[in-house]
Scaffold this motif. Sequence first.
Motif, PDB file in Angstrom:
ATOM      1  N   ALA A  33      -2.392   6.076  -1.439  1.00  0.00           N
ATOM      2  CA  ALA A  33      -2.068   5.327  -2.655  1.00  0.00           C
ATOM      3  C   ALA A  33      -1.113   6.126  -3.547  1.00  0.00           C
ATOM      4  CB  ALA A  33      -3.346   4.977  -3.416  1.00  0.00           C
ATOM      5  N   VAL A  34      -1.345   7.425  -3.638  1.00  0.00           N
ATOM      6  CA  VAL A  34      -0.440   8.286  -4.410  1.00  0.00           C
ATOM      7  C   VAL A  34       0.947   8.264  -3.787  1.00  0.00           C
ATOM      8  CG1 VAL A  34       0.069  10.695  -5.006  1.00  0.00           C
ATOM      9  CG2 VAL A  34      -2.240   9.787  -5.335  1.00  0.00           C
ATOM     10  N   PHE A  35       1.009   8.407  -2.469  1.00  0.00           N
ATOM     11  CA  PHE A  35       2.305   8.393  -1.789  1.00  0.00           C
ATOM     12  C   PHE A  35       3.044   7.074  -2.032  1.00  0.00           C
ATOM     13  CE2 PHE A  35       4.973   7.261   1.799  1.00  0.00           C
ATOM     14  CZ  PHE A  35       5.899   8.284   1.730  1.00  0.00           C
ATOM     15  N   ARG A  36       2.335   5.957  -1.895  1.00  0.00           N
ATOM     16  CA  ARG A  36       2.961   4.650  -2.090  1.00  0.00           C
ATOM     17  C   ARG A  36       3.553   4.522  -3.486  1.00  0.00           C
ATOM     18  NH1 ARG A  36      -1.936   2.177   0.157  1.00  0.00           N
ATOM     19  NH2 ARG A  36      -2.206   1.462  -1.967  1.00  0.00           N
ATOM     20  N   SER A  37       2.927   5.141  -4.481  1.00  0.00           N
ATOM     21  CA  SER A  37       3.474   5.064  -5.841  1.00  0.00           C
ATOM     22  C   SER A  37       4.831   5.768  -5.934  1.00  0.00           C
ATOM     23  CB  SER A  37       2.491   5.648  -6.856  1.00  0.00           C
ATOM     24  OG  SER A  37       2.406   7.048  -6.748  1.00  0.00           O
ATOM     25  N   TYR A  38       5.040   6.777  -5.124  1.00  0.00           N
ATOM     26  CA  TYR A  38       6.340   7.457  -5.100  1.00  0.00           C
ATOM     27  C   TYR A  38       7.419   6.582  -4.462  1.00  0.00           C
ATOM     28  CZ  TYR A  38       4.656  12.019  -6.613  1.00  0.00           C
ATOM     29  OH  TYR A  38       4.138  13.059  -7.354  1.00  0.00           O
ATOM     30  N   ILE A  39       7.022   5.644  -3.637  1.00  0.00           N
ATOM     31  CA  ILE A  39       7.976   4.753  -2.990  1.00  0.00           C
ATOM     32  C   ILE A  39       8.144   3.456  -3.780  1.00  0.00           C
ATOM     33  CG2 ILE A  39       8.531   3.477  -0.863  1.00  0.00           C
ATOM     34  CD1 ILE A  39       8.600   6.566  -0.613  1.00  0.00           C
TER      35      ILE A  39
END
Length: 120
Positions: A33-39
Amino acid sequence: MKSETSMIKFYASLTQKYNESEKEKKAKELQFAVFRSYIWGEDGLSKLLEKIDSGKYGADLELILLQYEVFPDREAEANLSEIERYRPKERSIGIPVVVNSENFFDKNENERRKFLFCLC
């Protein structure tokens, strides 16, 4: 007439192993979820690159798909190519990117952004 959409698109996949505990699976899901926020988040990479239109770069390439493989297993990672073959029917290429603790999750904010932006 071609629609005015970005030629760069994003895909993210999280690999979870069958023998992981529920705690490990939950931790990976939170990291994902954290990674997806960067994208796809408010200040994500997709917002920054959404204005890149393929019309400005010729007719041969219409789509660049950045394929983020988050926590892939060793076998899957070994089978990823650096850049996939050009797909003439789709006028596209795929670029697989491995995302793991060493290159993303164990890094600070600046290092994470540098990792993502160095790929583009």
